[in-house]
Design an enzyme around this catalytic site. Sequence first.
Site, PDB file in Angstrom:
ATOM      1  N   ASN A 117       0.977  -1.135  -0.098  1.00 46.76           N
ATOM      2  CA  ASN A 117      -0.031  -0.024   0.096  1.00 46.76           C
ATOM      3  C   ASN A 117       0.874   1.305  -0.037  1.00 46.76           C
ATOM      4  O   ASN A 117       1.402   1.371   0.915  1.00 46.76           O
ATOM      5  CB  ASN A 117      -0.926  -0.069   1.261  1.00 46.76           C
ATOM      6  CG  ASN A 117      -1.578   1.138   1.541  1.00 46.76           C
ATOM      7  OD1 ASN A 117      -1.759   2.180   0.562  1.00 46.76           O
ATOM      8  ND2 ASN A 117      -2.316   1.283   2.569  1.00 46.76           N
ATOM      9  N   TRP A 118       1.022   1.875  -1.244  1.00 51.09           N
ATOM     10  CA  TRP A 118       1.860   3.014  -1.361  1.00 51.09           C
ATOM     11  C   TRP A 118       1.473   4.315  -0.888  1.00 51.09           C
ATOM     12  O   TRP A 118       2.084   5.169  -0.663  1.00 51.09           O
ATOM     13  CB  TRP A 118       2.391   3.114  -2.694  1.00 51.09           C
ATOM     14  CG  TRP A 118       3.240   1.966  -3.184  1.00 51.09           C
ATOM     15  CD1 TRP A 118       3.375   0.748  -2.699  1.00 51.09           C
ATOM     16  CD2 TRP A 118       3.601   1.999  -4.651  1.00 51.09           C
ATOM     17  NE1 TRP A 118       4.000   0.025  -3.411  1.00 51.09           N
ATOM     18  CE2 TRP A 118       4.248   0.569  -4.695  1.00 51.09           C
ATOM     19  CE3 TRP A 118       3.705   2.664  -5.785  1.00 51.09           C
ATOM     20  CZ2 TRP A 118       4.882   0.289  -5.996  1.00 51.09           C
ATOM     21  CZ3 TRP A 118       4.188   2.139  -7.207  1.00 51.09           C
ATOM     22  CH2 TRP A 118       4.759   1.034  -7.104  1.00 51.09           C
ATOM     23  N   LYS A 119       0.197   4.223  -0.189  1.00 50.62           N
ATOM     24  CA  LYS A 119      -0.438   5.527   0.296  1.00 50.62           C
ATOM     25  C   LYS A 119      -0.162   6.587  -0.519  1.00 50.62           C
ATOM     26  O   LYS A 119      -0.312   6.501  -1.842  1.00 50.62           O
ATOM     27  CB  LYS A 119       0.179   5.635   1.627  1.00 50.62           C
ATOM     28  CG  LYS A 119      -0.230   4.284   2.427  1.00 50.62           C
ATOM     29  CD  LYS A 119      -0.038   4.677   3.988  1.00 50.62           C
ATOM     30  CE  LYS A 119      -0.303   3.074   4.773  1.00 50.62           C
ATOM     31  NZ  LYS A 119      -0.037   3.552   6.261  1.00 50.62           N
TER      32      LYS A 119
ATOM     33  N   HIS B 165      -9.442   0.868   4.829  1.00 54.11           N
ATOM     34  CA  HIS B 165      -8.192   1.108   5.567  1.00 54.11           C
ATOM     35  C   HIS B 165      -8.276   2.105   6.565  1.00 54.11           C
ATOM     36  O   HIS B 165      -9.304   3.183   6.494  1.00 54.11           O
ATOM     37  CB  HIS B 165      -7.039   1.673   4.537  1.00 54.11           C
ATOM     38  CG  HIS B 165      -5.770   1.712   5.259  1.00 54.11           C
ATOM     39  ND1 HIS B 165      -5.369   2.931   6.086  1.00 54.11           N
ATOM     40  CD2 HIS B 165      -4.696   0.829   5.044  1.00 54.11           C
ATOM     41  CE1 HIS B 165      -4.095   2.372   6.569  1.00 54.11           C
ATOM     42  NE2 HIS B 165      -3.756   1.492   5.905  1.00 54.11           N
TER      43      HIS B 165
ATOM     44  N   GLU C  90      -6.802   4.608   7.897  1.00 61.17           N
ATOM     45  CA  GLU C  90      -6.476   5.880   7.677  1.00 61.17           C
ATOM     46  C   GLU C  90      -7.721   6.686   6.802  1.00 61.17           C
ATOM     47  O   GLU C  90      -8.055   7.609   7.066  1.00 61.17           O
ATOM     48  CB  GLU C  90      -5.170   6.072   6.726  1.00 61.17           C
ATOM     49  CG  GLU C  90      -4.088   5.802   7.570  1.00 61.17           C
ATOM     50  CD  GLU C  90      -2.741   5.412   6.713  1.00 61.17           C
ATOM     51  OE1 GLU C  90      -2.701   5.375   5.540  1.00 61.17           O
ATOM     52  OE2 GLU C  90      -1.876   5.012   7.466  1.00 61.17           O
TER      53      GLU C  90
ATOM     54  N   GLU D  38      -5.380  -5.100  10.531  1.00 62.58           N
ATOM     55  CA  GLU D  38      -4.314  -4.062  10.803  1.00 62.58           C
ATOM     56  C   GLU D  38      -4.606  -3.168  12.101  1.00 62.58           C
ATOM     57  O   GLU D  38      -5.522  -2.416  12.037  1.00 62.58           O
ATOM     58  CB  GLU D  38      -4.357  -3.238   9.676  1.00 62.58           C
ATOM     59  CG  GLU D  38      -4.041  -3.802   8.388  1.00 62.58           C
ATOM     60  CD  GLU D  38      -3.414  -2.633   7.378  1.00 62.58           C
ATOM     61  OE1 GLU D  38      -2.317  -2.920   6.728  1.00 62.58           O
ATOM     62  OE2 GLU D  38      -4.021  -1.711   7.025  1.00 62.58           O
TER      63      GLU D  38
ATOM     64  N   GLY E 180       2.562   2.253  10.740  1.00 65.89           N
ATOM     65  CA  GLY E 180       3.262   3.105  10.786  1.00 65.89           C
ATOM     66  C   GLY E 180       4.218   3.591  11.817  1.00 65.89           C
ATOM     67  O   GLY E 180       4.604   4.774  11.835  1.00 65.89           O
TER      68      GLY E 180
ATOM     69  N   SER F 218       3.423  -2.149  10.202  1.00 65.46           N
ATOM     70  CA  SER F 218       5.002  -2.287  10.489  1.00 65.46           C
ATOM     71  C   SER F 218       5.551  -3.771  10.132  1.00 65.46           C
ATOM     72  O   SER F 218       6.717  -4.381  10.703  1.00 65.46           O
ATOM     73  CB  SER F 218       5.338  -2.034  11.900  1.00 65.46           C
ATOM     74  OG  SER F 218       4.787  -0.647  12.186  1.00 65.46           O
TER      75      SER F 218
ATOM     76  N   GLY G  71       2.896  -1.053   4.139  1.00 66.89           N
ATOM     77  CA  GLY G  71       2.988   0.179   4.005  1.00 66.89           C
ATOM     78  C   GLY G  71       4.449   0.739   3.709  1.00 66.89           C
ATOM     79  O   GLY G  71       4.999   0.627   2.661  1.00 66.89           O
ATOM     80  N   GLY G  72       5.098   1.283   4.720  1.00 66.55           N
ATOM     81  CA  GLY G  72       6.254   1.902   4.695  1.00 66.55           C
ATOM     82  C   GLY G  72       7.257   0.691   3.942  1.00 66.55           C
ATOM     83  O   GLY G  72       8.116   1.254   3.237  1.00 66.55           O
TER      84      GLY G  72
HETATM   85  P1  PGA Z   1       2.947   0.213   7.439  1.00 70.22           P
HETATM   86  O1  PGA Z   1       1.494   0.435   7.192  1.00 70.22           O
HETATM   87  O2  PGA Z   1       3.460  -1.186   7.015  1.00 70.22           O
HETATM   88  O3  PGA Z   1       3.809   1.247   7.143  1.00 70.22           O
HETATM   89  O4  PGA Z   1       2.728   0.039   9.195  1.00 70.22           O
HETATM   90  C1  PGA Z   1       0.582  -0.743   6.751  1.00 70.22           C
HETATM   91  C2  PGA Z   1      -0.692  -0.446   5.962  1.00 70.22           C
HETATM   92  O5  PGA Z   1      -1.077   1.074   6.354  1.00 70.22           O
HETATM   93  O6  PGA Z   1      -1.417  -0.756   5.358  1.00 70.22           O
END
Ligand code: PGA
Length: 267
Positions: free
Chosen positions: A11-13, A98, A100, A170, A176, A219, A240-241
């Site tokens: 997930n590149w956000k 998600h 967010e 999640e 993050g 993470s 994500g990251g």
């Molecule tokens: P993260 O994000 O790996 O940076 O914790 C995961 C996500 O939001 O899908």
Amino acid sequence: MSNRKTIIAGNWKMHKNRQEAKELANQIVAQTKEIKDLPEVVLCPPFTALVDVLSAIEGSPIKAGAQNMDHRDSGAYTGEISPLMLKDLGIKHVIIGHSERRQFFGETNASVNLKVKSALSHGLTPIVCVGESLDERDNSLTDSVVRRQIGSALQDLKWEEVEKIVVAYEPVWAIGTGKNCEAQEANRVAGLIRTTVNDLYKADSKKVGDVIPVLYGGSVKPSNVEEQLALADIDGSLVGGASLKADDFVPLIKAGAKRVSLALSKA
Ligand code: PGA
């Protein structure tokens, strides 16, 4: 270990312009070419880079997905992207709900349900995100929150439809933050997700929860992924990251390939 699909999704956000996205997708394609027993790999760039990523992955087994969609097909909904538009691009996956989006864009269990229904009706595979906040975890509400999110997301859906979804557990406090959820605990909640889904379709005598892939996200990195993927109820990762650099993401794909190999050797 089961014969459920192993999925590593990135997930590149809100990161990467078109050129950067193309470069990253090219690197991932090049560095995964020789991997035996490749898991399903889904790259989810921002909408603006989807076309570039699609052309970079063309002819490879790597797939592209979207990070969100509206549940309606078209209309006066300024700023939104419809499932038909995603289908038009050739996209097969879409992340729904998600944390967010729930936290910053007002998505609710009810809107997640509308989106899941819409995605399925258009033949898109929704990656449905659920997970508790830190406050909820501290108040021992993890299980009830996750059960409620799953129940709402799948409301009014038939088991034949639910068999086509992917769920991502999640925990919001682990996204993050570098705070990884203990693998055993992530596996326990993944199991809880399965029993919750099984309970929803008990009347149909269908153990749908046993067949859907459940991913862990929060993470995930090369140093913790193997431990997670070795557990019975975790079928992959939503990242994500660590999905923003090939050096971090390709090792996660390799860990997924290990899981696939192991499952094949036991089949
Ligand atoms: P993260 O994000 O790996 O940076 O914790 C995961 C996500 O939001 O899908």
